[in-house]
Design a protein around this motif. Structure first.
Motif, PDB file in Angstrom:
ATOM      1  N   TYR A 275       0.725  -1.330   0.085  1.00  0.00           N
ATOM      2  CA  TYR A 275       0.074   0.075   0.110  1.00  0.00           C
ATOM      3  C   TYR A 275       0.768   1.175  -0.054  1.00  0.00           C
ATOM      4  O   TYR A 275       0.551   2.045  -0.677  1.00  0.00           O
ATOM      5  N   VAL A 276       1.931   1.263   0.694  1.00  0.00           N
ATOM      6  CA  VAL A 276       2.704   2.408   0.522  1.00  0.00           C
ATOM      7  C   VAL A 276       3.433   2.592  -0.656  1.00  0.00           C
ATOM      8  O   VAL A 276       3.628   3.535  -1.239  1.00  0.00           O
ATOM      9  N   ARG A 277       3.893   1.241  -1.422  1.00  0.00           N
ATOM     10  CA  ARG A 277       4.524   1.630  -2.342  1.00  0.00           C
ATOM     11  C   ARG A 277       3.471   2.043  -3.704  1.00  0.00           C
ATOM     12  O   ARG A 277       3.870   2.948  -4.392  1.00  0.00           O
ATOM     13  N   ALA A 278       2.216   1.495  -3.498  1.00  0.00           N
ATOM     14  CA  ALA A 278       1.157   2.135  -4.389  1.00  0.00           C
ATOM     15  C   ALA A 278       1.127   3.653  -4.423  1.00  0.00           C
ATOM     16  O   ALA A 278       0.965   4.271  -5.329  1.00  0.00           O
ATOM     17  N   ARG A 279       1.310   4.447  -3.171  1.00  0.00           N
ATOM     18  CA  ARG A 279       0.938   5.703  -3.245  1.00  0.00           C
ATOM     19  C   ARG A 279       2.100   6.305  -3.805  1.00  0.00           C
ATOM     20  O   ARG A 279       2.087   7.465  -4.355  1.00  0.00           O
ATOM     21  N   PHE A 280       3.402   5.872  -3.405  1.00  0.00           N
ATOM     22  CA  PHE A 280       4.596   6.469  -4.050  1.00  0.00           C
ATOM     23  C   PHE A 280       4.225   6.148  -5.740  1.00  0.00           C
ATOM     24  O   PHE A 280       4.900   7.358  -6.186  1.00  0.00           O
ATOM     25  N   LYS A 281       4.064   5.115  -6.020  1.00  0.00           N
ATOM     26  CA  LYS A 281       3.930   4.884  -7.600  1.00  0.00           C
ATOM     27  C   LYS A 281       3.110   6.043  -8.110  1.00  0.00           C
ATOM     28  O   LYS A 281       3.378   6.318  -9.321  1.00  0.00           O
ATOM     29  N   HIS A 282       1.959   6.086  -7.466  1.00  0.00           N
ATOM     30  CA  HIS A 282       1.051   6.811  -7.995  1.00  0.00           C
ATOM     31  C   HIS A 282       1.417   8.349  -8.055  1.00  0.00           C
ATOM     32  O   HIS A 282       1.085   9.073  -9.405  1.00  0.00           O
ATOM     33  N   LEU A 283       2.111   8.876  -7.208  1.00  0.00           N
ATOM     34  CA  LEU A 283       2.685  10.089  -6.998  1.00  0.00           C
ATOM     35  C   LEU A 283       3.516  10.252  -8.423  1.00  0.00           C
ATOM     36  O   LEU A 283       3.879  11.335  -8.956  1.00  0.00           O
ATOM     37  N   ARG A 284       4.526   9.343  -8.255  1.00  0.00           N
ATOM     38  CA  ARG A 284       5.510   9.372  -9.512  1.00  0.00           C
ATOM     39  C   ARG A 284       5.052   9.476 -10.694  1.00  0.00           C
ATOM     40  O   ARG A 284       5.410   9.901 -11.680  1.00  0.00           O
ATOM     41  N   PHE A 285       3.841   8.639 -10.988  1.00  0.00           N
ATOM     42  CA  PHE A 285       3.015   8.752 -12.106  1.00  0.00           C
ATOM     43  C   PHE A 285       2.449  10.274 -12.491  1.00  0.00           C
ATOM     44  O   PHE A 285       2.633  10.669 -13.616  1.00  0.00           O
ATOM     45  N   ALA A 286       1.967  10.906 -11.387  1.00  0.00           N
ATOM     46  CA  ALA A 286       1.559  11.946 -11.551  1.00  0.00           C
ATOM     47  C   ALA A 286       2.502  13.026 -11.695  1.00  0.00           C
ATOM     48  O   ALA A 286       2.141  14.146 -12.721  1.00  0.00           O
ATOM     49  N   CYS A 287       3.751  12.857 -11.565  1.00  0.00           N
ATOM     50  CA  CYS A 287       4.849  13.967 -11.840  1.00  0.00           C
ATOM     51  C   CYS A 287       4.854  13.510 -13.343  1.00  0.00           C
ATOM     52  O   CYS A 287       5.110  14.580 -14.091  1.00  0.00           O
ATOM     53  N   ALA A 288       5.087  12.515 -13.868  1.00  0.00           N
ATOM     54  CA  ALA A 288       4.683  12.334 -15.662  1.00  0.00           C
ATOM     55  C   ALA A 288       3.846  12.982 -16.116  1.00  0.00           C
ATOM     56  O   ALA A 288       3.733  13.446 -17.124  1.00  0.00           O
ATOM     57  N   ASN A 289       2.678  12.637 -15.502  1.00  0.00           N
ATOM     58  CA  ASN A 289       1.315  13.129 -16.075  1.00  0.00           C
ATOM     59  C   ASN A 289       1.146  14.415 -16.008  1.00  0.00           C
ATOM     60  O   ASN A 289       0.496  15.245 -17.009  1.00  0.00           O
ATOM     61  N   PHE A 290       1.263  15.108 -14.956  1.00  0.00           N
ATOM     62  CA  PHE A 290       0.735  16.622 -14.859  1.00  0.00           C
ATOM     63  C   PHE A 290       1.802  17.581 -14.612  1.00  0.00           C
ATOM     64  O   PHE A 290       1.315  18.667 -15.049  1.00  0.00           O
TER      65      PHE A 290
END
Length: 277
Positions: free
Chosen positions: A90-105
């Motif tokens: 669950y921790v990794r999922a939150r980090f991954k999602h923010l990493r994706f947000a950096c690429a997306n937004f």
């Protein structure tokens, strides 16, 4: 600098976003891409999209507690505890999602190197203890532990907060460039596991984008897109797990072996990126 704390999204929206993340690789046989044109991006999508992803991590991860978990697992060389594995996931999922947000937004459309390092180390450590590799668990765990100590994690936090919002026009152009990369891979007669991994990363970023978009601007149309993307992502995830297992037993296979991409997956991806999607 953009204020990422305010406005603050309530726990209902944050929980809904996290539930989307947990379901974004569950296959949905028969899921169809909806007819019609893609939603127009609202003007605030870049800022609001990154803000909610940042809050999901900031509010949902106790770094001190996670540091203790990492230390516990690396000292033992693994864990069979369902609770510990879920906590780590669950921790990794939150980090991954923010990493994706950096690429997306973010207008730079790239991962901050410190955030990418921490997130990648989480992935390597998780693969290691899932496959009962004691030595690799300890190696990656030790490096990960160092990166989440206060001195280094302060840099991670600084880079996470250094957000530069993008325009809708540039975000659309970014997705079109990503579509071109997807197209160049799926139309090859043969691909390597490394190619497959690159393809899956792009699809995962698109999944994350839509997961965030549909929480902020709820619609049946975006929900259907998510089901379609989750079906592709789930099939690719299962296949990638087998490639990782093979790479563990034969490290050279990841870059040297070539294979045909499953026709069902390639056709669904081609349909996804066709036209202006």
């Amino acid at each position: 600098m953009i204020n990422l704390e305010k406005p603050h999204y309530d726990h209902i929206l944050l929980d809904r976003l996290f539930q989307n993340i947990l379901e974004d690789d569950i296959p949905s046989p028969g899921a169809r891409y909806p007819d019609g044109d893609y939603f127009q991006y609202p003007e605030d999508l870049s800022v609001s999209g990154y803000r909610i992803c940042w809050q999901l991590l900031n509010d949902g991860v106790d770094v001190k507690r996670f540091r203790f978990l990492v230390l516990n697992i690396l000292l033992k060389g693994g864990t069979e505890s369902v609770e510990q594995r879920q906590h780590f996931k669950y921790v990794r999922a939150r980090f991954k999602h923010l990493r994706f947000a950096c690429a997306n937004f973010d207008r730079r459309h790239r991962y901050p190197w410190s955030l990418n390092l921490v997130t990648s180390l989480m992935g390597h450590m998780q693969d290691a203890f899932k496959n009962r590799q004691m030595a690799r668990t300890r190696i990656f765990g030790a490096i990960l532990f160092l990166t989440i100590l206060p001195a280094f994690y302060a840099l991670v936090r600084f880079q996470m907060r250094s957000f530069l919002p993008d325009s809708n026009k540039n975000m659309i152009a970014y997705h079109q460039r990503e579509n071109a990369k997807i197209d160049s891979i799926v139309r090859r007669e043969k691909i390597t596991a490394h190619d497959f991994h690159d393809l899956r990363k792009i699809i995962s970023r698109r999944v994350a984008f839509n997961d965030t978009f549909r929480v902020l601007h709820s619609s049946d149309y975006l929900d259907k897109i998510s089901l379609y993307l989750a079906d592709i992502n789930g099939e690719m995830g299962d296949y990638h797990d087998r490639l990782v297992e093979k790479n563990i037993s034969k490290p050279s296979s990841y870059k040297e072996d070539i294979f045909n991409l499953d026709r069902n997956i390639s056709n669904r991806i081609i349909y996804l990126i066709s036209g202006n999607r």
